[in-house]
Design a protein around this motif. Structure first.
Motif, PDB file in Angstrom:
ATOM      1  N   THR A 219     -30.495  30.903  10.621  1.00  0.00           N
ATOM      2  CA  THR A 219     -31.021  29.749  10.901  1.00  0.00           C
ATOM      3  C   THR A 219     -30.850  29.256  12.356  1.00  0.00           C
ATOM      4  O   THR A 219     -29.654  29.389  13.020  1.00  0.00           O
ATOM      5  CB  THR A 219     -30.343  28.374   9.906  1.00  0.00           C
ATOM      6  N   GLY A 220     -31.730  28.928  13.194  1.00  0.00           N
ATOM      7  CA  GLY A 220     -31.464  28.299  14.310  1.00  0.00           C
ATOM      8  C   GLY A 220     -30.716  27.046  14.453  1.00  0.00           C
ATOM      9  O   GLY A 220     -31.014  25.949  13.637  1.00  0.00           O
ATOM     10  N   ILE A 221     -29.832  26.956  15.599  1.00  0.00           N
ATOM     11  CA  ILE A 221     -28.960  25.826  15.734  1.00  0.00           C
ATOM     12  C   ILE A 221     -29.264  25.379  17.227  1.00  0.00           C
ATOM     13  O   ILE A 221     -28.929  26.268  18.150  1.00  0.00           O
ATOM     14  CB  ILE A 221     -27.454  26.172  15.625  1.00  0.00           C
ATOM     15  N   VAL A 222     -29.448  24.215  17.251  1.00  0.00           N
ATOM     16  CA  VAL A 222     -29.778  23.604  18.621  1.00  0.00           C
ATOM     17  C   VAL A 222     -28.818  22.194  18.519  1.00  0.00           C
ATOM     18  O   VAL A 222     -29.350  21.411  17.815  1.00  0.00           O
ATOM     19  CB  VAL A 222     -31.343  23.366  19.003  1.00  0.00           C
ATOM     20  N   VAL A 223     -28.019  21.930  19.458  1.00  0.00           N
ATOM     21  CA  VAL A 223     -27.127  20.607  19.816  1.00  0.00           C
ATOM     22  C   VAL A 223     -27.777  19.997  21.058  1.00  0.00           C
ATOM     23  O   VAL A 223     -27.710  20.677  22.258  1.00  0.00           O
ATOM     24  CB  VAL A 223     -25.636  20.815  19.743  1.00  0.00           C
ATOM     25  N   LEU A 224     -28.139  18.791  20.784  1.00  0.00           N
ATOM     26  CA  LEU A 224     -28.482  17.887  22.085  1.00  0.00           C
ATOM     27  C   LEU A 224     -27.537  16.873  22.322  1.00  0.00           C
ATOM     28  O   LEU A 224     -26.989  16.277  21.246  1.00  0.00           O
ATOM     29  CB  LEU A 224     -29.769  17.166  21.947  1.00  0.00           C
ATOM     30  N   ASP A 225     -27.367  16.320  23.426  1.00  0.00           N
ATOM     31  CA  ASP A 225     -26.606  15.183  23.838  1.00  0.00           C
ATOM     32  C   ASP A 225     -27.380  14.013  23.856  1.00  0.00           C
ATOM     33  O   ASP A 225     -28.385  13.952  23.354  1.00  0.00           O
ATOM     34  CB  ASP A 225     -25.823  15.557  25.258  1.00  0.00           C
ATOM     35  N   ALA A 226     -26.810  12.826  24.216  1.00  0.00           N
ATOM     36  CA  ALA A 226     -27.580  11.702  24.258  1.00  0.00           C
ATOM     37  C   ALA A 226     -28.815  11.701  25.103  1.00  0.00           C
ATOM     38  O   ALA A 226     -29.843  10.801  24.806  1.00  0.00           O
ATOM     39  CB  ALA A 226     -26.710  10.543  24.538  1.00  0.00           C
ATOM     40  N   ASP A 227     -28.850  12.579  26.143  1.00  0.00           N
ATOM     41  CA  ASP A 227     -30.005  12.552  27.167  1.00  0.00           C
ATOM     42  C   ASP A 227     -30.901  13.788  26.534  1.00  0.00           C
ATOM     43  O   ASP A 227     -31.826  14.118  27.403  1.00  0.00           O
ATOM     44  CB  ASP A 227     -29.675  12.668  28.355  1.00  0.00           C
ATOM     45  N   ASP A 228     -30.740  14.031  25.449  1.00  0.00           N
ATOM     46  CA  ASP A 228     -31.682  15.116  24.801  1.00  0.00           C
ATOM     47  C   ASP A 228     -31.727  16.686  25.744  1.00  0.00           C
ATOM     48  O   ASP A 228     -32.401  17.577  25.848  1.00  0.00           O
ATOM     49  CB  ASP A 228     -33.186  14.726  24.973  1.00  0.00           C
ATOM     50  N   LEU A 232     -26.041  23.296  23.171  1.00  0.00           N
ATOM     51  CA  LEU A 232     -25.703  24.634  22.396  1.00  0.00           C
ATOM     52  C   LEU A 232     -26.983  25.065  21.658  1.00  0.00           C
ATOM     53  O   LEU A 232     -27.867  24.392  21.310  1.00  0.00           O
ATOM     54  CB  LEU A 232     -24.562  24.409  21.250  1.00  0.00           C
ATOM     55  N   MET A 233     -27.185  26.371  21.907  1.00  0.00           N
ATOM     56  CA  MET A 233     -28.345  27.064  21.302  1.00  0.00           C
ATOM     57  C   MET A 233     -27.918  28.356  20.681  1.00  0.00           C
ATOM     58  O   MET A 233     -27.541  29.272  21.585  1.00  0.00           O
ATOM     59  CB  MET A 233     -29.573  27.021  22.182  1.00  0.00           C
ATOM     60  N   ASN A 234     -28.070  28.741  19.590  1.00  0.00           N
ATOM     61  CA  ASN A 234     -27.445  30.059  19.224  1.00  0.00           C
ATOM     62  C   ASN A 234     -28.676  31.112  19.294  1.00  0.00           C
ATOM     63  O   ASN A 234     -29.694  30.835  19.691  1.00  0.00           O
ATOM     64  CB  ASN A 234     -27.060  30.055  17.533  1.00  0.00           C
ATOM     65  N   LEU A 302     -28.259  17.145  16.070  1.00  0.00           N
ATOM     66  CA  LEU A 302     -28.213  18.522  15.528  1.00  0.00           C
ATOM     67  C   LEU A 302     -29.663  19.050  15.105  1.00  0.00           C
ATOM     68  O   LEU A 302     -29.969  18.102  14.058  1.00  0.00           O
ATOM     69  CB  LEU A 302     -27.091  18.757  14.565  1.00  0.00           C
ATOM     70  N   ILE A 303     -29.908  20.045  15.261  1.00  0.00           N
ATOM     71  CA  ILE A 303     -31.564  20.463  15.004  1.00  0.00           C
ATOM     72  C   ILE A 303     -31.204  21.819  14.216  1.00  0.00           C
ATOM     73  O   ILE A 303     -30.709  22.934  14.818  1.00  0.00           O
ATOM     74  CB  ILE A 303     -32.193  20.763  15.981  1.00  0.00           C
ATOM     75  N   PHE A 304     -31.670  21.901  13.114  1.00  0.00           N
ATOM     76  CA  PHE A 304     -31.860  23.285  12.338  1.00  0.00           C
ATOM     77  C   PHE A 304     -33.173  23.819  12.166  1.00  0.00           C
ATOM     78  O   PHE A 304     -34.151  23.186  12.153  1.00  0.00           O
ATOM     79  CB  PHE A 304     -31.397  23.093  10.720  1.00  0.00           C
ATOM     80  N   LEU A 305     -33.414  24.922  12.559  1.00  0.00           N
ATOM     81  CA  LEU A 305     -34.695  25.551  12.855  1.00  0.00           C
ATOM     82  C   LEU A 305     -34.856  26.903  11.600  1.00  0.00           C
ATOM     83  O   LEU A 305     -34.082  27.844  11.650  1.00  0.00           O
ATOM     84  CB  LEU A 305     -34.861  26.172  14.412  1.00  0.00           C
ATOM     85  N   GLU A 306     -35.831  26.495  10.824  1.00  0.00           N
ATOM     86  CA  GLU A 306     -35.756  27.650   9.547  1.00  0.00           C
ATOM     87  C   GLU A 306     -37.108  28.505   9.868  1.00  0.00           C
ATOM     88  O   GLU A 306     -38.256  27.894  10.298  1.00  0.00           O
ATOM     89  CB  GLU A 306     -36.001  26.817   8.228  1.00  0.00           C
TER      90      GLU A 306
END
Length: 545
Positions: A219-228, A232-234, A302-306
């Motif tokens: 699964t793809g993981i993307v972490v954004l801060d308050a300013d988008d 983190l991106m795996n 937190l964004i999950f990409l399937e």
């Protein structure tokens, strides 16, 4: 003898380096304290203005002791820098010499009443911190005995009062209490430090393990801060989005505009269902999921990409399982009357009394019967297809065998099929028999529409999509191409631009690709012609087939 000396040197070196850095730091503080004390005493001696009662009984003895103590302090500092002799030996020698020097200075200054005995408490406390269990008590006993001996000597030489024995006894008890208390506190501190260090190591290992798991997740993981901005991106995420490793300080809009639009919709309506999207024509369909990291305005996302190719593959298997029963029964039911119609048409065409109009009608019956029979054969082919058996194999060698077989079957020269390899030793993960069927279908279509005088007639181009680390294979012909208004429907079942076509060739090819976690797409050629690209799954990402 030399071997014995080498053995002793190894032992001493091991003893000097086996202690933790905190122990050497504590011994360094004691050495610094000793240097400052010796320097202060020498300073007063040089100025010839010793404050009473220092050196009151014997000033010359006190002066020599101060010089000797300064030399001893410098020697201890050098030993500490060189880490030789071993740590424990340095501790015991330094503390015992401190007791001896301070006791003699007490004697030169008038005994216990001079107040110098308080300096022994510092060394006793240091021994409680640095020495091992029973040696702490031994050092405290030596200090107490040294104090009592000095008091006894002074009393026998009429230099001290008998009442100071009580003071000496209380001072000895203080030494024991200080040593025991310092040792217990030091032991507790060292245990706490060791436990904290172990916890730090455990946390570091856990952080590394967590990072490893995140990076290796399907699964793809993307972490954004308050300013988008991306924090983190795996590995799976930048494979799916087709971006580079250098994603730091980039906004989501710069990385994936489609995903940025979806996250805006989710923030306005968190209950809305996400929609799958495709970052590029050759990329996989991605289904995003969003979760807030906190409840404040400054919280991240937190964004999950399937990758939906696995889900699509399972759906294809279920769909094909139902088609097996449906197409099989329909095909068998249609085949019998169709065979009767075709046979009757052939018999009717053999009649000598038919006119031109009737002959044309019987020809239409036979032609359309054969077309219906091909449709039934294709439907049966779908229903009989077995589950994909994924294998790892090299594209170059497999493609050479395929070209020889295809050219021999189509009665063309092998040289009329050009092969271009962008990367050598490309490894595919796919069912070889189903890839054979897909490529045969695409190559037959290419030969059908290409100019007979073209040379080469087809070009097969293999390579690797750098961003996705996904192999691809292009089938290119040099015909007139496909009309733009037809392109959106070319993969629809039963859609064809030929009167005799069944409209199932490209549909079956796409279904076979999706069953192998691959994608079949059409790529527009600016210079003309047609290009169908098969984008294979990354062979390093082992998904359930």
């Amino acid at each position: 003898m030399p071997q014995m000396l080498a053995f002793l040197q190894d032992k001493l070196h091991a003893g000097a380096t086996s202690e933790p850095p905190q122990a050497w730091s504590a011994l360094g503080l004691l050495a610094l304290y000793r240097l400052l004390l010796a320097a202060t005493l020498l300073f007063f001696m040089i100025r010839k203005g010793l404050p009473l009662p220092l050196g009151e009984s014997d000033a010359s003895l006190f002066f020599m002791l101060s010089i000797a103590y300064m030399v001893f302090a410098i020697a201890c500092a050098l030993a500490l820098l060189w880490r030789w002799p071993p740590f424990r030996l340095q501790v015991y020698v330094q503390v015992l010499f401190d007791i001896a020097f301070i006791t003699l200075m007490m004697h030169a200054s008038g005994g216990i009443g001079s107040g110098l005995s308080i300096l022994l408490v510092v060394d006793i406390a240091a021994s409680g911190i640095l020495a091992k269990g029973r040696y702490v008590i031994l050092i405290a006993a030596i200090a107490s005995l040294a104090t009592l001996a000095q008091q006894a000597y002074s009393y026998t030489h009429n230099m001290a009062d008998a009442g100071e024995y009580t003071h000496a006894g209380i001072l000895g008890a203080t030494f024991f209490a200080t040593a025991i208390l310092a040792h217990l506190l030091a032991k507790r501190t060292f245990v706490s430090e060791r436990l904290a260090a172990q916890r730090a190591v455990d946390l570091a290992q856990m952080a590394q393990l967590t990072e490893y798991i995140i990076q290796r997740m399907q699964t793809g993981i993307v972490v954004l801060d308050a300013d988008d901005e991306t924090r983190l991106m795996n590995e799976s995420a930048w494979h799916l989005l087709g971006t580079e490793h250098s994603y730091n300080q980039q906004t989501l809009e710069q990385i994936s505009p489609d995903l940025a639009k979806q996250i805006k919709v989710w923030r306005q309506s968190p209950v809305s269902e996400p929609v799958s999207f495709r970052p590029s024509n050759t990329a996989a369909d991605i289904l995003p999921r969003f979760a807030a990291l906190g409840s404040g305005a400054a919280s991240g996302t937190l964004i999950f990409l399937e990758d939906t190719s696995g889900i699509t593959q399972q759906a294809q298997q279920l769909k094909l399982a139902s088609l097996v029963r449906l197409t099989g029964s329909i095909a068998h039911e249609i085949r019998n009357p169709l065979a009767a119609i075709s046979h009757a048409g052939q018999l009717l065409a053999e009649s000598a009394t038919l006119g031109n109009g009737e002959a044309r009608l019987t020809q239409i019956i036979c032609t359309q019967s054969r077309r219906m029979n091909r449709i039934i054969e294709n439907m049966l082919q779908i229903s009989r297809r077995e589950r994909s058996r994924l294998e790892d194999f090299e594209l170059k060698s497999w493609l050479e065998e395929f070209i020889e077989e295809f050219a021999r079957s189509q009665h063309i020269d092998v040289a009329q099929i050009a092969v271009e390899h962008g990367v050598q030793n490309i490894i595919l993960r796919m069912d070889p028999s189903q890839l054979h069927q897909i490529l045969w279908n695409l190559c037959e279509n290419g030969l059908r529409y290409v100019d007979h005088d073209a040379n080469p007639k087809l070009k097969l181009r293999g390579g690797l999509i750098k961003e996705l680390h996904a192999p691809f294979l292009d089938v290119i012909d040099f015909g007139s191409g496909i009309a733009p208004e037809v392109i959106p429907r070319i993969f629809d079942p039963f859609f064809t631009t030929e009167d005799a076509g069944t409209g199932l060739g490209l549909y079956i090819a796409r279904e076979l690709c999706e069953s192998n976690q691959a994608r079949l797409s059409y790529i527009t050629m600016p210079e003309g012609g047609t290009c169908f690209r098969i984008t294979f799954a990354d062979p390093r990402r082992r998904q359930v087939a």
